[in-house]
Design a protein around this motif. Structure first.
Motif, PDB file in Angstrom:
ATOM      1  N   ILE A  99       0.763  -1.166   0.047  1.00  0.00           N
ATOM      2  CA  ILE A  99      -0.033  -0.012   0.027  1.00  0.00           C
ATOM      3  C   ILE A  99       0.924   1.443   0.021  1.00  0.00           C
ATOM      4  O   ILE A  99       1.541   1.467   0.933  1.00  0.00           O
ATOM      5  N   PRO A 100       0.885   2.085  -1.035  1.00  0.00           N
ATOM      6  CA  PRO A 100       1.690   3.355  -0.982  1.00  0.00           C
ATOM      7  C   PRO A 100       1.360   4.099  -0.279  1.00  0.00           C
ATOM      8  O   PRO A 100      -0.094   4.239   0.226  1.00  0.00           O
ATOM      9  N   THR A 101       2.265   4.987   0.405  1.00  0.00           N
ATOM     10  CA  THR A 101       1.993   6.095   0.958  1.00  0.00           C
ATOM     11  C   THR A 101       2.361   7.451   0.408  1.00  0.00           C
ATOM     12  O   THR A 101       3.164   7.483  -0.198  1.00  0.00           O
ATOM     13  N   ILE A 102       1.343   8.348   0.185  1.00  0.00           N
ATOM     14  CA  ILE A 102       1.574   9.508  -0.495  1.00  0.00           C
ATOM     15  C   ILE A 102       1.798  10.565   0.649  1.00  0.00           C
ATOM     16  O   ILE A 102       1.067  10.880   1.614  1.00  0.00           O
ATOM     17  N   ARG A 103       3.178  11.029   0.679  1.00  0.00           N
ATOM     18  CA  ARG A 103       3.721  12.160   1.421  1.00  0.00           C
ATOM     19  C   ARG A 103       2.872  13.505   1.123  1.00  0.00           C
ATOM     20  O   ARG A 103       2.991  13.731   0.094  1.00  0.00           O
ATOM     21  N   ILE A 104       2.509  14.143   2.022  1.00  0.00           N
ATOM     22  CA  ILE A 104       1.925  15.612   1.680  1.00  0.00           C
ATOM     23  C   ILE A 104       2.607  16.755   2.397  1.00  0.00           C
ATOM     24  O   ILE A 104       2.895  16.569   3.785  1.00  0.00           O
ATOM     25  N   LEU A 105       2.778  17.745   1.872  1.00  0.00           N
ATOM     26  CA  LEU A 105       3.263  18.999   2.178  1.00  0.00           C
ATOM     27  C   LEU A 105       2.504  20.015   2.192  1.00  0.00           C
ATOM     28  O   LEU A 105       1.848  20.424   1.098  1.00  0.00           O
ATOM     29  N   TRP A 106       2.135  20.658   3.091  1.00  0.00           N
ATOM     30  CA  TRP A 106       1.274  21.909   3.049  1.00  0.00           C
ATOM     31  C   TRP A 106       1.955  23.195   2.537  1.00  0.00           C
ATOM     32  O   TRP A 106       2.941  23.132   2.899  1.00  0.00           O
ATOM     33  N   GLU A 107       1.147  23.752   1.826  1.00  0.00           N
ATOM     34  CA  GLU A 107       1.748  24.981   1.184  1.00  0.00           C
ATOM     35  C   GLU A 107       1.732  26.119   2.365  1.00  0.00           C
ATOM     36  O   GLU A 107       0.863  25.889   3.323  1.00  0.00           O
ATOM     37  N   ASP A 108       2.429  27.094   2.448  1.00  0.00           N
ATOM     38  CA  ASP A 108       2.702  27.973   3.463  1.00  0.00           C
ATOM     39  C   ASP A 108       1.419  28.860   3.809  1.00  0.00           C
ATOM     40  O   ASP A 108       0.866  28.940   4.845  1.00  0.00           O
ATOM     41  N   PRO A 161      -9.631  18.950   5.537  1.00  0.00           N
ATOM     42  CA  PRO A 161      -9.232  17.579   5.637  1.00  0.00           C
ATOM     43  C   PRO A 161      -8.144  17.594   4.491  1.00  0.00           C
ATOM     44  O   PRO A 161      -8.470  17.826   3.374  1.00  0.00           O
ATOM     45  N   LEU A 162      -7.476  16.376   4.798  1.00  0.00           N
ATOM     46  CA  LEU A 162      -6.308  15.901   3.758  1.00  0.00           C
ATOM     47  C   LEU A 162      -7.465  15.205   2.724  1.00  0.00           C
ATOM     48  O   LEU A 162      -8.504  14.718   3.010  1.00  0.00           O
ATOM     49  N   ARG A 216       1.445  19.860  -1.698  1.00  0.00           N
ATOM     50  CA  ARG A 216       2.112  19.375  -2.689  1.00  0.00           C
ATOM     51  C   ARG A 216       2.242  17.907  -2.346  1.00  0.00           C
ATOM     52  O   ARG A 216       2.105  17.448  -0.999  1.00  0.00           O
ATOM     53  N   VAL A 217       2.588  17.007  -3.124  1.00  0.00           N
ATOM     54  CA  VAL A 217       2.571  15.246  -2.787  1.00  0.00           C
ATOM     55  C   VAL A 217       3.903  14.821  -3.289  1.00  0.00           C
ATOM     56  O   VAL A 217       4.575  15.428  -4.229  1.00  0.00           O
ATOM     57  N   ASP A 250       7.490  12.184 -10.088  1.00  0.00           N
ATOM     58  CA  ASP A 250       8.793  12.994  -9.924  1.00  0.00           C
ATOM     59  C   ASP A 250       8.055  14.642  -9.942  1.00  0.00           C
ATOM     60  O   ASP A 250       9.023  15.418  -9.724  1.00  0.00           O
ATOM     61  N   TYR A 251       7.024  14.795  -9.772  1.00  0.00           N
ATOM     62  CA  TYR A 251       6.478  16.139  -9.697  1.00  0.00           C
ATOM     63  C   TYR A 251       6.307  16.630  -8.178  1.00  0.00           C
ATOM     64  O   TYR A 251       5.906  15.765  -7.388  1.00  0.00           O
ATOM     65  N   ARG A 252       6.947  17.683  -7.797  1.00  0.00           N
ATOM     66  CA  ARG A 252       6.851  18.202  -6.505  1.00  0.00           C
ATOM     67  C   ARG A 252       6.186  19.647  -6.412  1.00  0.00           C
ATOM     68  O   ARG A 252       6.160  20.158  -5.121  1.00  0.00           O
ATOM     69  N   GLY A 253       5.666  20.069  -7.707  1.00  0.00           N
ATOM     70  CA  GLY A 253       5.124  21.385  -7.349  1.00  0.00           C
ATOM     71  C   GLY A 253       3.539  21.511  -6.671  1.00  0.00           C
ATOM     72  O   GLY A 253       3.114  20.383  -6.101  1.00  0.00           O
ATOM     73  N   PRO A 254       2.847  22.565  -6.607  1.00  0.00           N
ATOM     74  CA  PRO A 254       1.718  22.756  -6.198  1.00  0.00           C
ATOM     75  C   PRO A 254       0.738  21.682  -6.706  1.00  0.00           C
ATOM     76  O   PRO A 254       0.728  21.688  -7.950  1.00  0.00           O
TER      77      PRO A 254
END
Length: 155
Positions: free
Chosen positions: A2-11, A18-19, A60-61, A95-99
């Motif tokens: 089961i993959p885990t999607i890592r999430i980063l909030w924008e400032d 909710p996520l 961002r994911v 490989d995308y790390r943008g918004p």
């Protein structure tokens, strides 16, 4: 696995929203919400007829290699209000790390206001297989052959 999607909030994002989440046990798609900039949160974003706009999600994911996220329309928005995605499904590569933005279009004759926190699309995590490509002198025969669009008829 089961993959885990890592999430980063924008400032600037509203972290009280909710996520992405699966609304039922059998859901294939996780609902994703509009996370509007502070100046648009009270009034929402008005999507006029035939207008296309990228609606921010505030995140961002990081998708594990070997997977993608597919962004798909929500059927209720499409049926009731003509809100859909012009590039369905949208693909987010590992490989995308943008918004993370959702490209929406309003196909209805009336404007539609997207509210802060509204569920605007679904994301589906899917495995990816990268293929090799080779030039050959001939292709294998099939019953369908060269039959293209509509060639299999109605059944």
């Amino acid at each position: 696995m089961i993959p885990t999607i890592r999430i980063l909030w924008e400032d600037w994002a509203d972290r009280s929203l909710p996520l992405p989440s699966y609304e039922t046990h059998g859901s294939a798609g996780a609902d994703i919400r509009a996370n509007l900039p502070p100046d648009l949160r009270a009034a929402g974003f008005a999507l006029t007829p035939m207008q296309r706009a990228i609606i921010p999600t505030g995140i961002r994911v990081e998708i594990p290699q070997g997977f993608e996220i597919q962004i798909r329309p929500r059927s209720g928005l499409a049926l009731k209000h003509g809100i859909t995605l012009p590039n369905t499904p949208g693909t987010i590569d590992s490989d995308y790390r943008g918004p993370l933005g959702v490209l929406l279009v309003n196909l209805d004759p009336a404007p539609y206001v997207i509210g802060h926190g509204d569920r605007i699309a679904q994301l589906v995590v899917a495995p990816v297989v990268q293929a090799g490509f080779a030039v050959v002198d001939a292709l294998g025969e099939t019953q369908r052959g060269e039959g293209g669009f509509g060639s299999t008829g109605k059944r």
